[in-house]
Design a protein around this motif. Structure first.
Motif, PDB file in Angstrom:
ATOM      1  N   UNK A  45       0.848  -1.190   0.000  1.00 25.23           N
ATOM      2  CA  UNK A  45       0.000   0.000   0.000  1.00 25.23           C
ATOM      3  C   UNK A  45       0.887   1.244   0.000  1.00 25.23           C
ATOM      4  N   UNK A  46       0.467   2.268  -0.741  1.00 21.86           N
ATOM      5  CA  UNK A  46       1.176   3.547  -0.749  1.00 21.86           C
ATOM      6  C   UNK A  46       0.183   4.687  -0.586  1.00 21.86           C
ATOM      7  N   UNK A  47       0.677   5.794  -0.067  1.00 23.23           N
ATOM      8  CA  UNK A  47      -0.022   7.076  -0.128  1.00 23.23           C
ATOM      9  C   UNK A  47       0.757   7.984  -1.070  1.00 23.23           C
ATOM     10  N   UNK A  48       0.089   9.006  -1.596  1.00 28.24           N
ATOM     11  CA  UNK A  48       0.781   9.971  -2.459  1.00 28.24           C
ATOM     12  C   UNK A  48       1.949  10.596  -1.699  1.00 28.24           C
ATOM     13  N   UNK A  49       3.015  10.907  -2.410  1.00 30.42           N
ATOM     14  CA  UNK A  49       4.223  11.417  -1.775  1.00 30.42           C
ATOM     15  C   UNK A  49       4.077  12.899  -1.436  1.00 30.42           C
ATOM     16  N   UNK A  50       4.261  13.281  -0.185  1.00 31.53           N
ATOM     17  CA  UNK A  50       4.192  14.714   0.157  1.00 31.53           C
ATOM     18  C   UNK A  50       5.377  15.453  -0.449  1.00 31.53           C
ATOM     19  N   UNK A  51       5.137  16.673  -0.931  1.00 27.74           N
ATOM     20  CA  UNK A  51       6.208  17.437  -1.562  1.00 27.74           C
ATOM     21  C   UNK A  51       7.121  18.012  -0.489  1.00 27.74           C
ATOM     22  N   UNK A  52       8.411  17.867  -0.681  1.00 27.45           N
ATOM     23  CA  UNK A  52       9.406  18.257   0.321  1.00 27.45           C
ATOM     24  C   UNK A  52       9.686  19.753   0.265  1.00 27.45           C
ATOM     25  N   UNK A  53       8.628  20.548   0.250  1.00 27.44           N
ATOM     26  CA  UNK A  53       8.793  21.995   0.124  1.00 27.44           C
ATOM     27  C   UNK A  53       7.891  22.732   1.101  1.00 27.44           C
ATOM     28  N   UNK A  54       7.350  22.021   2.081  1.00 24.89           N
ATOM     29  CA  UNK A  54       6.459  22.680   3.025  1.00 24.89           C
ATOM     30  C   UNK A  54       5.961  21.714   4.073  1.00 24.89           C
TER      31      UNK A  54
ATOM     32  N   UNK B 208      12.531  18.925  -8.289  1.00 24.23           N
ATOM     33  CA  UNK B 208      11.812  19.967  -8.996  1.00 24.23           C
ATOM     34  C   UNK B 208      12.415  21.355  -8.816  1.00 24.23           C
ATOM     35  N   UNK B 209      11.964  22.278  -9.675  1.00 25.01           N
ATOM     36  CA  UNK B 209      12.467  23.660  -9.645  1.00 25.01           C
ATOM     37  C   UNK B 209      12.126  24.361  -8.343  1.00 25.01           C
ATOM     38  N   UNK B 210      10.923  24.115  -7.807  1.00 31.43           N
ATOM     39  CA  UNK B 210      10.493  24.830  -6.602  1.00 31.43           C
ATOM     40  C   UNK B 210      11.435  24.552  -5.439  1.00 31.43           C
ATOM     41  N   UNK B 211      11.873  23.314  -5.296  1.00 28.60           N
ATOM     42  CA  UNK B 211      12.796  22.964  -4.213  1.00 28.60           C
ATOM     43  C   UNK B 211      14.161  23.590  -4.464  1.00 28.60           C
ATOM     44  N   UNK B 212      14.615  23.558  -5.690  1.00 26.25           N
ATOM     45  CA  UNK B 212      15.895  24.167  -6.041  1.00 26.25           C
ATOM     46  C   UNK B 212      15.899  25.660  -5.706  1.00 26.25           C
ATOM     47  N   UNK B 213      14.811  26.353  -6.062  1.00 23.23           N
ATOM     48  CA  UNK B 213      14.743  27.799  -5.845  1.00 23.23           C
ATOM     49  C   UNK B 213      14.595  28.137  -4.369  1.00 23.23           C
TER      50      UNK B 213
ATOM     51  N   UNK C 215      17.142  30.167   0.703  1.00 25.69           N
ATOM     52  CA  UNK C 215      17.509  29.979   2.099  1.00 25.69           C
ATOM     53  C   UNK C 215      19.018  29.837   2.293  1.00 25.69           C
ATOM     54  N   UNK C 216      19.768  29.802   1.201  1.00 25.27           N
ATOM     55  CA  UNK C 216      21.215  29.711   1.301  1.00 25.27           C
ATOM     56  C   UNK C 216      21.726  28.352   1.729  1.00 25.27           C
ATOM     57  N   UNK C 217      20.951  27.300   1.394  1.00 27.97           N
ATOM     58  CA  UNK C 217      21.373  25.936   1.716  1.00 27.97           C
ATOM     59  C   UNK C 217      21.283  25.088   0.453  1.00 27.97           C
ATOM     60  N   UNK C 218      21.830  23.899   0.513  1.00 26.59           N
ATOM     61  CA  UNK C 218      21.740  23.012  -0.646  1.00 26.59           C
ATOM     62  C   UNK C 218      20.352  22.371  -0.693  1.00 26.59           C
TER      63      UNK C 218
ATOM     64  N   UNK D 189       2.412  42.381  19.480  1.00 27.66           N
ATOM     65  CA  UNK D 189       3.441  42.643  20.485  1.00 27.66           C
ATOM     66  C   UNK D 189       4.672  43.308  19.892  1.00 27.66           C
ATOM     67  N   UNK D 190       4.529  43.804  18.675  1.00 29.19           N
ATOM     68  CA  UNK D 190       5.642  44.495  18.050  1.00 29.19           C
ATOM     69  C   UNK D 190       6.738  43.578  17.551  1.00 29.19           C
ATOM     70  N   UNK D 191       6.498  42.256  17.573  1.00 33.57           N
ATOM     71  CA  UNK D 191       7.497  41.291  17.126  1.00 33.57           C
ATOM     72  C   UNK D 191       6.990  40.532  15.917  1.00 33.57           C
ATOM     73  N   UNK D 192       7.924  39.941  15.213  1.00 32.97           N
ATOM     74  CA  UNK D 192       7.544  39.064  14.121  1.00 32.97           C
ATOM     75  C   UNK D 192       6.952  37.795  14.692  1.00 32.97           C
ATOM     76  N   UNK D 193       6.273  37.035  13.837  1.00 32.56           N
ATOM     77  CA  UNK D 193       5.763  35.730  14.252  1.00 32.56           C
ATOM     78  C   UNK D 193       6.921  34.874  14.757  1.00 32.56           C
ATOM     79  N   UNK D 194       6.616  33.910  15.632  1.00 33.38           N
ATOM     80  CA  UNK D 194       7.666  33.061  16.200  1.00 33.38           C
ATOM     81  C   UNK D 194       8.465  32.371  15.116  1.00 33.38           C
ATOM     82  N   UNK D 195       7.784  31.932  14.088  1.00 35.14           N
ATOM     83  CA  UNK D 195       8.441  31.268  12.953  1.00 35.14           C
ATOM     84  C   UNK D 195       8.244  32.145  11.733  1.00 35.14           C
ATOM     85  N   UNK D 196       9.263  32.895  11.302  1.00 30.84           N
ATOM     86  CA  UNK D 196       9.073  33.813  10.185  1.00 30.84           C
ATOM     87  C   UNK D 196       8.734  33.124   8.872  1.00 30.84           C
ATOM     88  N   UNK D 197       8.928  31.799   8.777  1.00 31.01           N
ATOM     89  CA  UNK D 197       8.569  31.079   7.558  1.00 31.01           C
ATOM     90  C   UNK D 197       7.167  30.494   7.634  1.00 31.01           C
ATOM     91  N   UNK D 198       6.439  30.788   8.724  1.00 33.51           N
ATOM     92  CA  UNK D 198       5.137  30.154   8.927  1.00 33.51           C
ATOM     93  C   UNK D 198       4.058  31.207   8.993  1.00 33.51           C
TER      94      UNK D 198
END
Length: 683
Positions: free
Chosen positions: A9-18, A55-60, A65-68, A565-574
């Motif tokens: 049995x398989x489920x669809x593969x989640x995209x490694x971009x989120x 895919x391109x989205x992961x590459x970009x 983010x300055x990582x591989x 509270x004058x601050x950014x969200x705890x997780x700026x990517x979320x």
């Protein structure tokens, strides 16, 4: 007894971009429940999945983010794995498409298709970004619609007039990645000759492998005639290079489904008793099922079986398609707090609450499922706490105090226990057919009968009467046996509850066949609460935690509100957004021609903004920081120019100015650097 089935049995593969959200979890929970049921019945059922990592989205994103890309997908895989584990999704293997097994299988399948004459090549003309040195997919091209003249439309369709077109038809095209003007460039591409498999697909898709509604949709595509499928992409691209073709890469959708095979191959390499060919070989007698959402049916019901056929592998036994998730009757919304990440849910609530609610709503069709949060609370509390757990909690204390925790050897309700036994085949059939909603209805119907019987016998009243203690013990022992039956039936859905119940019952892990027996003269362990009611306050806290930080959302007044509270969200990517969503924002330099009070409100200013080729009217809730609005006249600021106009009681607001700060007097309009001119687009 028949031989155990061999099932993969398989489920669809989640995209490694989120991150994983509750819409994704609908599929993995559904699959996991079906797999657990098969294992519960004694079948060999293996559940594999993987992150879709190319895919391109992961590459970009990795570049941004300055990582591989390898670092990015490793980070995401760790997050995904933790979310799945904590939602009790029990994969036998969770792998990645960026793995050597997948590289080998993808190359092998491609070469088999090529050598059999199923691959074509031809030159195509595409837009090319001269700054990024890369060809642009349609979603990375923006321009003016050739039909209605609306600016900032994507390369394949216009959101304003609905027209579809080729990217080359766009006026004033721009790269959504760099902003550069793309140029047309030819490139050699590779195509899978899908029409070669038209006849096979017409037969296979009507062989019972698909739900009727899905087969009917596939028939429309088949009747229209299949087209060759472009399976190549040009460098730079994060993926696998095509054999013998330097600089050419497999399109992500070619190697993604092969990832099912690769994950199983990886498991076989670590498990000597597993034979890859026994499950994937042309003559395999094992069963193979894919669970997917209805948005990717064409890849799984057309391209995938054709690839397998052409490369000499077996085809799926069945493809089980489900609908989308809505929350409170609407699409998931970040502003309403209903776009809920898996981890945010887990921070507030038990995974088994959601597993049960999904089970109670999931039929075998492709209809969308609505997570109504009020109904969610009511149903879980009523069914699991008020019905199932209630039986054990009603009976356990009397056995513990009255007979030192030992269940007597008496069946006080033979007709009712026979009814539970007789219901097992129907419940099993519902599980097998993935009609979880029917299974839950039948199980809760039994729970209702058990509770009604216990209420009628009222052991709490009998226990106060002299000479009735033996009757009390018989009633409560029967009640615990009925509870045990319900736990057996619910174990694929509620594995934690089952484990806690097994500890209370003092039994080995229960299997489906245990429903045919009863406990007698059996020592119980001390009863501890098995499940608590959902507190609506926790649901509200979950939705509050899911709302976008106010600096990134629109308030009722139509402006960007400051963070509380004058601050950014705890997780700026979320919460994360896709690159093309961000690229759709048209941020412009605006000159404040006039700022003035708005009668009837103590919050709003009316701003008349010059954005170069036109003047816009915007209402902004910044009056508390600028009590003398005339001081803003002549100042440059930044505005979102392509925000949909909003009708307010004071007039129409035609955009949104950008501001930040904790609120009150401390709100600051954002301004561009000196030298900016009205109408300039901010990249």
């Amino acid at each position: 007894m028949s031989e155990p089935r061999k099932i993969l049995v398989t489920s669809a593969l989640p995209y490694a971009n989120g991150s994983i959200h509750l819409g994704h979890m609908l599929e993995y929970i559904q699959t996991d429940m079906w797999v657990r049921f098969q294992k519960h019945r004694g079948n060999q059922c293996i559940y594999v999945c993987a992150d879709d990592a190319h895919g391109s989205a992961i590459m970009l994103r990795a570049e941004k983010e300055g990582i591989t890309p390898e670092q990015l997908i490793a980070n995401v895989q760790a997050e995904h794995s933790a979310d799945f584990a904590d939602f009790l999704v029990d994969f036998d293997n969770f792998h990645s498409t960026h793995a050597e097994e997948n590289r080998e299988l993808s190359s092998q399948i491609y070469l088999k298709l090529r050598d059999a004459g199923h691959i074509a090549t031809r030159s195509i003309t595409q837009y090319f970004d001269p700054e990024k040195k890369m060809f642009l997919a349609d979603r990375f091209i923006k321009g003016t619609c050739p039909k209605c003249g609306t600016e900032d439309q994507y390369g394949d369709n216009c959101e304003k007039c609905g027209a579809t077109y080729a990217p080359t038809d766009l006026k004033d095209p721009k790269s959504a990645i760099s902003g550069a003007t793309p140029v047309l460039k030819d490139s050699q591409h590779f195509f899978f000759k899908l029409p070669d498999f038209q006849q096979m697909l017409q037969t296979w898709t009507r062989s019972g492998t698909l739900q009727d509604a899905v087969a009917n949709k596939i028939a429309e595509w088949l009747d229209a005639g299949l087209q060759q499928w472009d399976i190549s992409r040009d460098a730079p691209y994060f993926g696998f290079e095509i054999p013998d073709e330097p600089g050419k890469y497999f399109y992500v959708w070619l190697d993604a489904p092969i990832g099912y095979m690769a994950s199983f191959k990886n498991l076989c390499n670590r498990t000597p008793e597993l034979d890859f060919d026994a499950f994937w070989g042309k003559d395999s007698t094992a069963e193979l099922y894919h669970f997917i959402g209805k948005d990717i049916v064409n890849f799984h019901a057309l391209f995938w079986p054709a690839m397998l056929e052409g490369a000499g592998y077996r085809k799926p036994t069945g493809i089980n398609v489900h609908g989308y998730l809505t929350v409170n009757g609407q699409k998931m919304s970040k502003s309403r707090g209903t776009f809920i990440k898996a981890r945010t849910y887990l921070d507030h609530l038990s995974p088994e609450y959601l597993r049960y609610y999904y089970a109670a709503k999931l039929g075998r069709g492709v209809d969308d499922l609505d997570l109504n949060l009020e109904d969610f609370v009511q149903k879980v509390n009523s069914d699991l706490v008020g019905k199932v757990v209630n039986i054990a909690s009603r009976c356990a204390g009397f056995i513990n105090k009255g007979n030192a925790g030992v269940m007597v050897d008496t069946n006080a309700a033979p007709e009712l226990t026979d009814a539970f036994l007789a219901a097992a085949p129907s419940i099993a059939d519902a599980y097998e057919a993935r009609d979880f909603a029917r299974a839950m209805r039948e199980i809760m119907g039994l729970a209702d009968r058990a509770n009604a019987w216990i209420a009628d016998k009222a052991p709490w009243s009998l226990n106060k009467q002299e000479g009735k203690q033996d009757e009390v013990q018989a009633i409560c022992a029967t009640g615990v046996n009925l509870f045990r039956q319900l736990v057996i039936f619910l174990k694929p859905v509620l594995p934690l509850l089952a484990a806690d119940a097994e500890a209370f019952l003092n039994v080995a892990p229960l299997t489906w066949n245990d429903h045919a027996t009863l406990l007698s003269n059996h020592q119980l362990n001390e009863f501890k609460p098995l499940m608590t009611r959902i507190d609506p306050v926790k649901v509200q806290a979950m939705t509050d935690a899911s709302k976008e930080d106010l600096t990134a959302s629109q308030t009722d007044t139509g402006e960007a509100a400051p963070a509380g509270n004058g601050e950014l969200a705890k997780d700026p990517l979320s919460p994360e957004i896709e690159f093309d969503t961000f690229a759709a924002v048209d941020l412009r330099v605006a000159l404040i021609v006039k700022a003035e009070h708005v009668e009837g409100t103590d919050k709003l200013l009316r701003l008349t903004l010059d954005i170069g080729d036109e003047t816009r009217n915007v209402f902004s809730g910044i009056k508390s920081a600028y009590p003398d609005p005339s001081k803003l006249d002549g100042r440059l600021t930044m505005m979102i120019a392509n925000l949909k106009p909003r009708k307010m009681k004071f007039g129409i607001s035609e955009g949104m100015v950008m501001a930040a700060g904790p609120g009150g007097e401390e709100i600051y309009l954002l301004s561009p650097d000196s030298g900016a001119k009205p109408g300039q687009r901010i990249k």
